[in-house]
Each structure stands twice: as structure tokens, then as C-alpha cells.
Design an enzyme around this catalytic site. Sequence first.
Site, PDB file in Angstrom:
ATOM      1  N   THR A 172      -2.688  -4.815  -4.167  1.00 15.72           N
ATOM      2  CA  THR A 172      -2.958  -3.982  -2.985  1.00 15.72           C
ATOM      3  C   THR A 172      -3.146  -2.544  -3.459  1.00 15.72           C
ATOM      4  O   THR A 172      -2.682  -2.179  -4.534  1.00 15.72           O
ATOM      5  CB  THR A 172      -1.729  -4.099  -2.052  1.00 15.72           C
ATOM      6  OG1 THR A 172      -1.716  -5.402  -1.511  1.00 15.72           O
ATOM      7  CG2 THR A 172      -1.715  -3.052  -0.949  1.00 15.72           C
ATOM      8  N   VAL A 201      -1.265 -11.481   9.142  1.00 16.90           N
ATOM      9  CA  VAL A 201      -1.376 -10.046   8.900  1.00 16.90           C
ATOM     10  C   VAL A 201      -0.063  -9.602   8.258  1.00 16.90           C
ATOM     11  O   VAL A 201       1.018  -9.957   8.741  1.00 16.90           O
ATOM     12  CB  VAL A 201      -1.617  -9.273  10.217  1.00 16.90           C
ATOM     13  CG1 VAL A 201      -1.577  -7.772   9.979  1.00 16.90           C
ATOM     14  CG2 VAL A 201      -2.965  -9.679  10.821  1.00 16.90           C
ATOM     15  N   GLY A 202      -0.170  -8.855   7.158  1.00 20.54           N
ATOM     16  CA  GLY A 202       1.033  -8.436   6.443  1.00 20.54           C
ATOM     17  C   GLY A 202       1.532  -7.076   6.917  1.00 20.54           C
ATOM     18  O   GLY A 202       1.276  -6.647   8.045  1.00 20.54           O
ATOM     19  N   ASP A 203       2.232  -6.380   6.029  1.00 24.70           N
ATOM     20  CA  ASP A 203       2.815  -5.082   6.374  1.00 24.70           C
ATOM     21  C   ASP A 203       1.810  -3.942   6.341  1.00 24.70           C
ATOM     22  O   ASP A 203       1.995  -2.916   7.014  1.00 24.70           O
ATOM     23  CB  ASP A 203       3.928  -4.755   5.369  1.00 24.70           C
ATOM     24  CG  ASP A 203       3.375  -4.697   3.936  1.00 24.70           C
ATOM     25  OD1 ASP A 203       2.764  -5.693   3.502  1.00 24.70           O
ATOM     26  OD2 ASP A 203       3.532  -3.659   3.272  1.00 24.70           O
ATOM     27  N   THR A 222       3.867  -1.375  -1.017  1.00 25.08           N
ATOM     28  CA  THR A 222       3.258  -2.598  -1.526  1.00 25.08           C
ATOM     29  C   THR A 222       4.386  -3.572  -1.847  1.00 25.08           C
ATOM     30  O   THR A 222       5.528  -3.161  -2.037  1.00 25.08           O
ATOM     31  CB  THR A 222       2.393  -2.317  -2.775  1.00 25.08           C
ATOM     32  OG1 THR A 222       1.987  -3.571  -3.358  1.00 25.08           O
ATOM     33  CG2 THR A 222       3.153  -1.534  -3.837  1.00 25.08           C
ATOM     34  N   GLY A 223       4.065  -4.868  -1.888  1.00 28.10           N
ATOM     35  CA  GLY A 223       5.092  -5.856  -2.187  1.00 28.10           C
ATOM     36  C   GLY A 223       5.053  -6.996  -1.191  1.00 28.10           C
ATOM     37  O   GLY A 223       4.004  -7.303  -0.619  1.00 28.10           O
TER      38      GLY A 223
HETATM   39  N1  ASP Z   1       2.021  -6.112   1.011  1.00 24.96           N
HETATM   40  C1  ASP Z   1       0.795  -6.851   0.871  1.00 24.96           C
HETATM   41  C2  ASP Z   1       0.774  -7.988   1.870  1.00 24.96           C
HETATM   42  O1  ASP Z   1       1.779  -8.648   2.026  1.00 24.96           O
HETATM   43  C3  ASP Z   1       0.605  -7.392  -0.493  1.00 24.96           C
HETATM   44  C4  ASP Z   1       0.995  -6.467  -1.618  1.00 24.96           C
HETATM   45  O2  ASP Z   1       1.270  -5.323  -1.410  1.00 24.96           O
HETATM   46  O3  ASP Z   1       1.011  -6.906  -2.753  1.00 24.96           O
HETATM   47  O4  ASP Z   1      -0.243  -8.249   2.452  1.00 24.96           O
END
Ligand code: ASP
Length: 293
Positions: A172, A201-203, A222-223
Site C-alpha cells: 500500500t 473495503v479495508g482501512d 498501512t498493515g
Molecule cells: N491496509 C491495507 C488494507 O488492508 C493493506 C496494507 O496496508 O498493506 O487494505
Amino acid sequence: MHGGCGLRPKTVPEGRDEALRAAAESGLRGRTAADMVERAARALEDCPLFNAGTGSVLTLEGRCEMDAALMTGDLRAGAVGGITGVRNPIAVARCVMDRTDHHFLAGEGATRFARVAGFPRYDPRTAARRKRWRELVGALGGKGVPEGRYWKRMGGWVGRYLTREERGHRSTIGAVAIDARGGVAVATSTGGIWLKLPGRVGDTPILGGGTYACAHGAVSATGHGEGILRIGLAKLACDFMATLPCQKALERAIAFARREGVEAGLIGIDARGRTGAAKNAQWMPTASAGGRR
Ligand code: ASP
């Protein structure tokens, strides 16, 4: 800027660090903090080595459903979730902020909005991502969208079929900036996670989850998206900036994430222009450009 967090890859793909540095530099050509983070994020969305825009990972159905958000310290914000068929989701998010009465458009409506706003049709799926998707779906027995009884097994499949790099580092991208007038802004953009269910949908586009800015500063996360969402991590870090310098605020937020068992990385900038980065993951590449560090 950050380029995602996770496990340190055995070898960093060639050109990746340079692209991150160049994107940070390109942000300096923006006048306002919002322009800076948008420019920087667009540069990485256009680089197929990152999981945002071109090069985003694919859903179980083989589509790119992308999430992005942009927010400024005066609480202006625009976000898109699950948008398809555009080159730069962050530019659409900016357009939501500047040209609508809303803050967050999702799915089909977000894509339709992009068309009306003049963003041409674009397929962000690279040949490498398509090939990998065919392999993965083949390994799953060509199952496509699984029935309800499979939904809870997705995590196991991901563990079994994705490589260490695919599982552990999702690439990301995020940017924070301060401009000459002291305005701060943040942009975060992602394709999410491999083989996600359509509609996940993520964070990243959730204000306060993966992206947040206020009078105290701006933070991009991120994460593990589901975890970051649950603990409102970007807002938490911004709140800590009310009394702590940026780096300390990020570290305190990450300490909380660790206690909650959430893998995460943060970059931030406070209202005095102090930047910081903190993570509880093994690796989070970052780059910065400009005067004060
Ligand atoms: N946080 C992002 C998601 O879950 C992925 C990432 O940051 O690696 O969509």
C-alpha cells in the site's frame, strides 16, 4: 511517504526504493499540502511495483477494487472505496473532496462519478497480476466467489497459496505533507489484499482508520486493514499529537496496536512540520523530501 508494511522481502524489487524517493520528490512540486500528497500518491499509483492504482492486487473474481482517501488538517476529506476502472483512485478521492457535498463514494457509484468527472476508463491490472490470479484461482480449484461455508476459510487459503512476500507485504502507499502556510494533508491508496471478497473495503479510505488529518497533524496507516479499522489507528495517532511530538505520538499509537495484536505501520507529520514513522511490522520502506525532517 511509505510503501506499505509487512515482512522484509528477501530481495527488494529493482527500482522500488528509487520510485518511492522519486515520488516524494515529485510531491514537492505541489503548492498546497493536498496537491503535494496527491502528486506523490499518483506517482506511486502509476508504478506497477506498488499495490495501488496500476499493479493493484486482484479480488477473488479477478478485478481491481481500489481504495483511496485524501484529507487535510482543516478536516476537508474525500475518499473512494472499491472503485474499479480508473488509473488514479487518489485523484478521484480529491475530486470527491473538491467537487461534491460528500466525503466517501463506494463501489459502482464511485466509478460512475469518476466517469462523469472526466476520468477515462482504464484497466489497472498488469499482466503479472493477471497471471498470478490465474495461478491462485487454479490452486483453489477455480472456485471463484465461494459460498458462505468457505468465507471463514479464506485466511487459511491465503496462508497456504500466497508466497511469503504476497502474504506479508502488501505495498500500500501513503504520503503526508506540510505546505509553506503550515497546512497538513495525507493521502493513502491501495488495492487491498490478494483474493479479497468482492466488496471488501479495508482501512485505507476510512477516515480515522487508515487515513486522518486534523489541526494537530496528518497520519497514513498501512498493515492489517481489518485490525486498523477496529482500533481507529490514524485518528488515535493524530489525537496523541495534541500533546506529543509526531514521532512519540506514532510510537504510542503503534504500542497500542501491538497490544491489540494489530500489525501496522504509520507515517505522520505534526502541525510544526515534525515527521515520524513507526511500525510493529518487520519492514516499512519510507522516503522523504523537502526542508524540515
Ligand atoms: N491496509 C491495507 C488494507 O488492508 C493493506 C496494507 O496496508 O498493506 O487494505
